[in-house]
Write an enzyme that holds these catalytic residues in place. Structure first.
Site, PDB file in Angstrom:
ATOM      1  N   GLU A 241       1.015  -1.173   0.068  1.00 20.61           N
ATOM      2  CA  GLU A 241      -0.041   0.133  -0.037  1.00 20.61           C
ATOM      3  C   GLU A 241       0.879   1.296  -0.002  1.00 20.61           C
ATOM      4  O   GLU A 241       0.658   2.283  -0.858  1.00 20.61           O
ATOM      5  CB  GLU A 241      -0.921   0.030   1.200  1.00 20.61           C
ATOM      6  CG  GLU A 241      -1.814   1.054   1.210  1.00 20.61           C
ATOM      7  CD  GLU A 241      -3.067   0.836   2.240  1.00 20.61           C
ATOM      8  OE1 GLU A 241      -3.628   0.001   2.246  1.00 20.61           O
ATOM      9  OE2 GLU A 241      -3.274   1.920   3.308  1.00 20.61           O
ATOM     10  N   ARG A 267      -3.224  33.385 -17.403  1.00 15.50           N
ATOM     11  CA  ARG A 267      -3.380  34.514 -16.423  1.00 15.50           C
ATOM     12  C   ARG A 267      -2.363  35.742 -16.532  1.00 15.50           C
ATOM     13  O   ARG A 267      -1.366  35.546 -16.369  1.00 15.50           O
ATOM     14  CB  ARG A 267      -3.491  34.123 -14.981  1.00 15.50           C
ATOM     15  CG  ARG A 267      -3.993  35.264 -13.954  1.00 15.50           C
ATOM     16  CD  ARG A 267      -5.243  35.531 -13.996  1.00 15.50           C
ATOM     17  NE  ARG A 267      -5.480  36.598 -12.999  1.00 15.50           N
ATOM     18  CZ  ARG A 267      -6.534  37.307 -13.035  1.00 15.50           C
ATOM     19  NH1 ARG A 267      -7.273  37.521 -13.921  1.00 15.50           N
ATOM     20  NH2 ARG A 267      -6.796  38.167 -11.943  1.00 15.50           N
ATOM     21  N   GLN A 278       9.004  35.770 -11.330  1.00 12.32           N
ATOM     22  CA  GLN A 278       9.811  34.701 -10.838  1.00 12.32           C
ATOM     23  C   GLN A 278       9.342  33.957  -9.606  1.00 12.32           C
ATOM     24  O   GLN A 278       9.630  32.729  -9.517  1.00 12.32           O
ATOM     25  CB  GLN A 278      11.312  35.110 -10.324  1.00 12.32           C
ATOM     26  CG  GLN A 278      12.443  34.118 -10.182  1.00 12.32           C
ATOM     27  CD  GLN A 278      13.710  34.836  -9.974  1.00 12.32           C
ATOM     28  OE1 GLN A 278      13.921  35.493  -8.737  1.00 12.32           O
ATOM     29  NE2 GLN A 278      14.616  34.458 -10.680  1.00 12.32           N
TER      30      GLN A 278
END
Ligand SMILES: Cc1cc2nc3c(=O)[nH]c(=O)nc-3n(C[C@H](O)[C@H](O)[C@H](O)COP(=O)(O)OP(=O)(O)OC[C@H]3O[C@@H](n4cnc5c(N)ncnc54)[C@H](O)[C@@H]3O)c2cc1C
Length: 386
Positions: A241, A267, A278
């Site tokens: 798992e 955007r 940056q």
């Protein structure tokens, strides 16, 4: 070292990715009928039995391929809860039956669990025993050829829809690691009841509930592995798992990263795409670094499993690296999206789905305890925990 998947694995993952995107998307709220419909589709596609031998209805693949399939499912399917349920079924329930089941148990349970006809759940956690696994109270007392189970399990993934449970119970109180035994219990066994479905912050497509055993009579031939061998069953399934299930988050992180790059390029603020700042572009580079680092640690653990490694450190490191990366990538994605990021269905979903990954399969603190102990860092003799 070879960092590429073979052609067959690559092709399988591409198919699974498309299948997950086109066929596994579910309704917004959990719906048991739709869950089962998609479960059957996943079974038909082979996704429920990747590591189960072909003789029992599985694909007979190893851990690296199983992890790659989980990564593809996580990438393709936006219902991360559904993919998590699938992983809990496969790695916490089917792998123990493959590794510890009798021939009769394998023939009876594995084919319907691989095909999607049946759903499995794994119960170890209890209200008073979360991280402290060995503190569990659910008792299994032997009476001739049956065991009588009494006690409760909590946070059991898939419990509301499960047909069969792999359950840990105490057969020798005070026996520590040797006091636990695993059982395969059918959901319709008298004395077994399932509580109400929990409402969760993340992984909402994965149903979860408590399970109660009240003089629940289980035939001795339903014992999985030897009496007193439950802890071994549990640690083996957790290695699977912590490695293969967590690969689903590599897929979700990749999807989130791609969406963040697209948003940063689209955007515009101050007359330019925000990706040109940056502060934003470096955040995206950091997200990439986290994903790629976690990916290496996870596939290294899967590679070990394929070679029969019983090392517990590599799966624990994989769980830690992937879950911490997934939470941080989720946070970064929300910041990059700004106000949009907190709207329902936007980056907030990735963050909500990532948060439980720090908890299930043994919390990250417990993983660190276990890794530290394996590194020889011992304060005082401690009981082994989850
Ligand atoms: C989404 C989800 C799915 C799950 N699915 C299943 C399932 O299918 N089956 C199942 O059996 N369980 C399942 N669990 C339960 C899960 O395994 C437990 O929640 C987990 O082991 C932690 O136990 P707890 O919640 O009781 O926390 P606690 O053990 O009460 O821990 C609380 C906090 O204390 C810290 N802590 C405890 N002990 C120590 C220690 N020794 N050193 C340092 N810190 C410590 C923990 O790290 C944690 O931060 C699931 C949980 C979640 C969230």
């Amino acid at each position: 070292m070879d960092f590429a998947f073979d052609a067959q694995t690559h092709e399988m993952c591409e198919t699974i990715k498309d299948f997950a995107r086109d066929r596994l998307v579910g309704p917004d709220a959990f719906d048991p009928d739709d869950f089962r419909r998609r479960w059957r589709l996943a079974g038909e596609q082979g996704a429920l039995g990747t590591v189960v031998p072909g003789a029992y209805g599985g694909l007979g693949q190893g851990a690296v391929t199983a992890a790659a399939v989980m990564e593809a499912l996580g990438y393709g399917c936006t219902d991360t809860g559904f993919v998590f349920s699938l992983g809990a079924h496969l790695f916490a329930c089917l792998t123990p039956i493959v590794d510890f089941g009798t021939e009769e148990q394998k023939r009876q349970w594995l084919p319907p669990l691989c095909s999607g006809e049946r759903i499995a759940a794994h119960g170890i956690t209890e209200p008073e025993a979360g991280s402290d696994t060995l503190g569990m109270r659910t008792r299994a007392e032997r009476h001739n050829d049956v065991y009588v189970l009494n006690g409760s399990k909590s946070f059991t993934t898939n419990a509301p829809v499960a047909d069969v449970f792999v359950v840990q119970a105490v057969t020798r109180p005070g026996g520590g690691c040797f006091g636990l035994t695993s059982f395969i219990v059918e959901a319709d066994t008298p004395g077994l009841t399932v509580g109400r479905c929990y409402e969760k912050t993340g992984l909402r497509g994965s149903p979860m509930a408590d399970v109660h055993f009240d003089d629940c009579v289980v035939p001795a031939h339903r014992m999985l592995g030897p009496e007193g061998g439950g802890f071994g069953v549990f640690t083996t399934s957790m290695a699977w798992e912590r490695t293969c299930l967590f690969a689903l988050y590599l897929g979700t992180m990749r999807r989130t990263l791609e969406a963040s790059i697209a948003h940063a390029n689209e955007r515009r603020q101050f007359g330019t795409a925000i990706g040109g700042f940056q502060a934003v572009s470096h955040r995206i580079v950091d997200m990439t670094l986290r994903l790629e680092s976690a990916r290496l640690v996870l596939y290294r653990a899967a590679w070990g499993l394929d070679r029969g490694s019983t090392d517990e450190v590599a799966p624990a490191l994989a769980k830690l690296a992937v879950s911490e990366a997934a939470v941080q990538v989720g946070l970064d994605a929300v910041r990059i999206q700004g106000g949009l990021g907190v709207l329902h269905g936007q980056s907030e979903t990735a963050l909500r789905d990532a948060l439980p990954a720090r908890i299930f399969s043994g919390t990250n603190e417990i993983q660190k305890n276990n890794i530290a102990r394996a590194m020889g860092l011992r304060g005082k003799p401690a009981r082994r925990r989850k």
